[in-house]
Design a protein around this motif. Structure first.
Motif, PDB file in Angstrom:
ATOM      1  N   ALA A  45     111.610 -38.111  15.692  1.00  0.00           N
ATOM      2  CA  ALA A  45     110.763 -38.944  16.559  1.00  0.00           C
ATOM      3  C   ALA A  45     111.590 -39.557  17.687  1.00  0.00           C
ATOM      4  N   ARG A  46     112.793 -40.038  17.369  1.00  0.00           N
ATOM      5  CA  ARG A  46     113.657 -40.622  18.404  1.00  0.00           C
ATOM      6  C   ARG A  46     114.105 -39.562  19.409  1.00  0.00           C
ATOM      7  N   LEU A  47     114.500 -38.398  18.912  1.00  0.00           N
ATOM      8  CA  LEU A  47     114.902 -37.299  19.794  1.00  0.00           C
ATOM      9  C   LEU A  47     113.728 -36.855  20.664  1.00  0.00           C
ATOM     10  N   SER A  48     112.562 -36.734  20.074  1.00  0.00           N
ATOM     11  CA  SER A  48     111.371 -36.309  20.819  1.00  0.00           C
ATOM     12  C   SER A  48     111.037 -37.270  21.948  1.00  0.00           C
ATOM     13  N   ALA A  49     111.185 -38.579  21.697  1.00  0.00           N
ATOM     14  CA  ALA A  49     110.897 -39.576  22.731  1.00  0.00           C
ATOM     15  C   ALA A  49     111.853 -39.417  23.908  1.00  0.00           C
ATOM     16  N   ALA A  50     113.132 -39.209  23.623  1.00  0.00           N
ATOM     17  CA  ALA A  50     114.116 -39.022  24.692  1.00  0.00           C
ATOM     18  C   ALA A  50     113.848 -37.719  25.447  1.00  0.00           C
ATOM     19  N   SER A  53     110.936 -38.192  27.761  1.00  0.00           N
ATOM     20  CA  SER A  53     111.254 -38.949  28.974  1.00  0.00           C
ATOM     21  C   SER A  53     111.964 -38.079  30.004  1.00  0.00           C
ATOM     22  N   ARG A  54     112.649 -37.041  29.536  1.00  0.00           N
ATOM     23  CA  ARG A  54     113.334 -36.125  30.458  1.00  0.00           C
ATOM     24  C   ARG A  54     112.423 -35.022  30.976  1.00  0.00           C
ATOM     25  N   PHE A  55     111.610 -34.440  30.080  1.00  0.00           N
ATOM     26  CA  PHE A  55     110.813 -33.269  30.445  1.00  0.00           C
ATOM     27  C   PHE A  55     109.310 -33.537  30.527  1.00  0.00           C
ATOM     28  N   GLU A  56     108.892 -34.764  30.297  1.00  0.00           N
ATOM     29  CA  GLU A  56     107.486 -35.169  30.376  1.00  0.00           C
ATOM     30  C   GLU A  56     106.596 -34.438  29.383  1.00  0.00           C
ATOM     31  N   ASP A  57     107.171 -33.949  28.310  1.00  0.00           N
ATOM     32  CA  ASP A  57     106.412 -33.297  27.254  1.00  0.00           C
ATOM     33  C   ASP A  57     107.237 -33.359  25.973  1.00  0.00           C
ATOM     34  N   GLN A  58     106.561 -33.315  24.835  1.00  0.00           N
ATOM     35  CA  GLN A  58     107.246 -33.290  23.550  1.00  0.00           C
ATOM     36  C   GLN A  58     107.947 -31.943  23.363  1.00  0.00           C
ATOM     37  N   PRO A  59     109.012 -31.902  22.578  1.00  0.00           N
ATOM     38  CA  PRO A  59     109.607 -30.600  22.262  1.00  0.00           C
ATOM     39  C   PRO A  59     108.586 -29.739  21.509  1.00  0.00           C
ATOM     40  N   CYS A  60     108.628 -28.467  21.759  1.00  0.00           N
ATOM     41  CA  CYS A  60     107.715 -27.505  21.152  1.00  0.00           C
ATOM     42  C   CYS A  60     108.339 -26.973  19.860  1.00  0.00           C
ATOM     43  N   LEU A  61     107.608 -27.095  18.750  1.00  0.00           N
ATOM     44  CA  LEU A  61     108.084 -26.602  17.460  1.00  0.00           C
ATOM     45  C   LEU A  61     107.336 -25.346  17.032  1.00  0.00           C
ATOM     46  N   THR A  62     108.069 -24.435  16.397  1.00  0.00           N
ATOM     47  CA  THR A  62     107.438 -23.265  15.798  1.00  0.00           C
ATOM     48  C   THR A  62     107.598 -23.261  14.285  1.00  0.00           C
ATOM     49  N   ASP A  63     108.458 -24.146  13.761  1.00  0.00           N
ATOM     50  CA  ASP A  63     108.667 -24.198  12.312  1.00  0.00           C
ATOM     51  C   ASP A  63     109.389 -25.476  11.926  1.00  0.00           C
ATOM     52  N   GLY A  64     109.187 -25.889  10.702  1.00  0.00           N
ATOM     53  CA  GLY A  64     109.859 -27.046  10.113  1.00  0.00           C
ATOM     54  C   GLY A  64     110.180 -26.712   8.666  1.00  0.00           C
ATOM     55  N   TYR A  65     109.725 -27.575   7.750  1.00  0.00           N
ATOM     56  CA  TYR A  65     109.930 -27.328   6.316  1.00  0.00           C
ATOM     57  C   TYR A  65     109.290 -26.005   5.916  1.00  0.00           C
ATOM     58  N   LEU A  98     112.520 -24.248  17.535  1.00  0.00           N
ATOM     59  CA  LEU A  98     111.919 -24.771  18.759  1.00  0.00           C
ATOM     60  C   LEU A  98     111.509 -23.670  19.723  1.00  0.00           C
ATOM     61  N   CYS A  99     110.644 -24.058  20.650  1.00  0.00           N
ATOM     62  CA  CYS A  99     110.172 -23.166  21.717  1.00  0.00           C
ATOM     63  C   CYS A  99     110.127 -23.990  23.004  1.00  0.00           C
ATOM     64  N   GLY A 100     109.369 -23.559  23.982  1.00  0.00           N
ATOM     65  CA  GLY A 100     109.213 -24.341  25.202  1.00  0.00           C
ATOM     66  C   GLY A 100     110.447 -24.388  26.083  1.00  0.00           C
ATOM     67  N   GLY A 101     111.288 -23.367  25.976  1.00  0.00           N
ATOM     68  CA  GLY A 101     112.505 -23.311  26.778  1.00  0.00           C
ATOM     69  C   GLY A 101     113.761 -23.484  25.952  1.00  0.00           C
ATOM     70  N   VAL A 102     113.686 -24.273  24.881  1.00  0.00           N
ATOM     71  CA  VAL A 102     114.870 -24.514  24.046  1.00  0.00           C
ATOM     72  C   VAL A 102     115.316 -23.236  23.346  1.00  0.00           C
ATOM     73  N   GLU A 103     114.397 -22.305  23.151  1.00  0.00           N
ATOM     74  CA  GLU A 103     114.722 -21.082  22.411  1.00  0.00           C
ATOM     75  C   GLU A 103     115.547 -20.079  23.204  1.00  0.00           C
ATOM     76  N   THR A 104     115.926 -20.441  24.421  1.00  0.00           N
ATOM     77  CA  THR A 104     116.706 -19.539  25.277  1.00  0.00           C
ATOM     78  C   THR A 104     117.972 -20.238  25.754  1.00  0.00           C
ATOM     79  N   THR A 107     118.811 -22.505  29.449  1.00  0.00           N
ATOM     80  CA  THR A 107     117.698 -23.189  30.123  1.00  0.00           C
ATOM     81  C   THR A 107     117.997 -24.685  30.215  1.00  0.00           C
ATOM     82  N   ASP A 108     117.311 -25.377  31.105  1.00  0.00           N
ATOM     83  CA  ASP A 108     117.475 -26.830  31.200  1.00  0.00           C
ATOM     84  C   ASP A 108     117.188 -27.503  29.862  1.00  0.00           C
ATOM     85  N   GLN A 109     116.161 -27.026  29.160  1.00  0.00           N
ATOM     86  CA  GLN A 109     115.782 -27.618  27.880  1.00  0.00           C
ATOM     87  C   GLN A 109     116.875 -27.411  26.820  1.00  0.00           C
ATOM     88  N   TYR A 110     117.396 -26.190  26.744  1.00  0.00           N
ATOM     89  CA  TYR A 110     118.456 -25.924  25.762  1.00  0.00           C
ATOM     90  C   TYR A 110     119.698 -26.744  26.085  1.00  0.00           C
TER      91      TYR A 110
END
Length: 147
Positions: A45-50, A53-65, A98-104, A107-110
């Motif tokens: 939750a803390r990471l997602s908020a930060a 604030s940088r990308f104006e959207d929540q990080p995109c998840l494709t999997d968790g537990y 993750l997805c939304g750019g982090v998966e590459t 990228t700025d997101q990664y």
């Protein structure tokens, strides 16, 4: 603290339950429906908020537990990519994909995640980074409560 965390135990946790067999009551449901261990969810939750604030959207998840049955199915389909069932950090509720750019890589997101996630207790493990033994830019693990 986001309202979705209000019903979760967010203190550091250790489990005597086997990997992939954590009861639902011991996991927190994230807004997108994925689950994490409570302390990992609070850090997420803390990471997602930060990130927001940088990308104006929540990080995109494709999997968790991943429960044990999910780990077994994934391993049967992707044996060279998925961890052996019962050994995955997804099965401890401390890993996300993750997805939304982090998966590459690159990228700025990664790059932002690589530079900032550790402040919130998360990392892209060395084996998953570019040049690692199994490059997976999308795979991030909660490390704060596991070291």
């Amino acid at each position: 603290m986001p309202s979705w965390l209000s019903t979760c135990r967010t203190t550091a946790q250790e489990s005597t339950t086997p990997n992939g067999q954590i009861p639902d009551a011991s996991l927190c449901e994230l807004p997108d429906g994925f689950h994490l261990r409570g302390d990992a969810a609070a850090a997420w939750a803390r990471l997602s908020a930060a990130y927001k604030s940088r990308f104006e959207d929540q990080p995109c998840l494709t999997d968790g537990y991943r429960d044990l049955a999910s780990q077994q199915r994934l391993y049967a389909v992707k044996p060279g990519l998925a961890a052996q069932p019962g050994t995955s950090n997804h099965g401890w509720g401390v890993a996300v994909d993750l997805c939304g750019g982090v998966e590459t890589f690159g990228t700025d997101q990664y790059v932002w995640m690589l530079e900032n996630a550790e402040r919130f207790g998360w990392e892209n493990p060395a084996w998953a980074r570019s040049g690692g033994s199994r490059p997976e830019p999308w795979h991030w693990e909660y490390i704060e409560g596991t070291r």
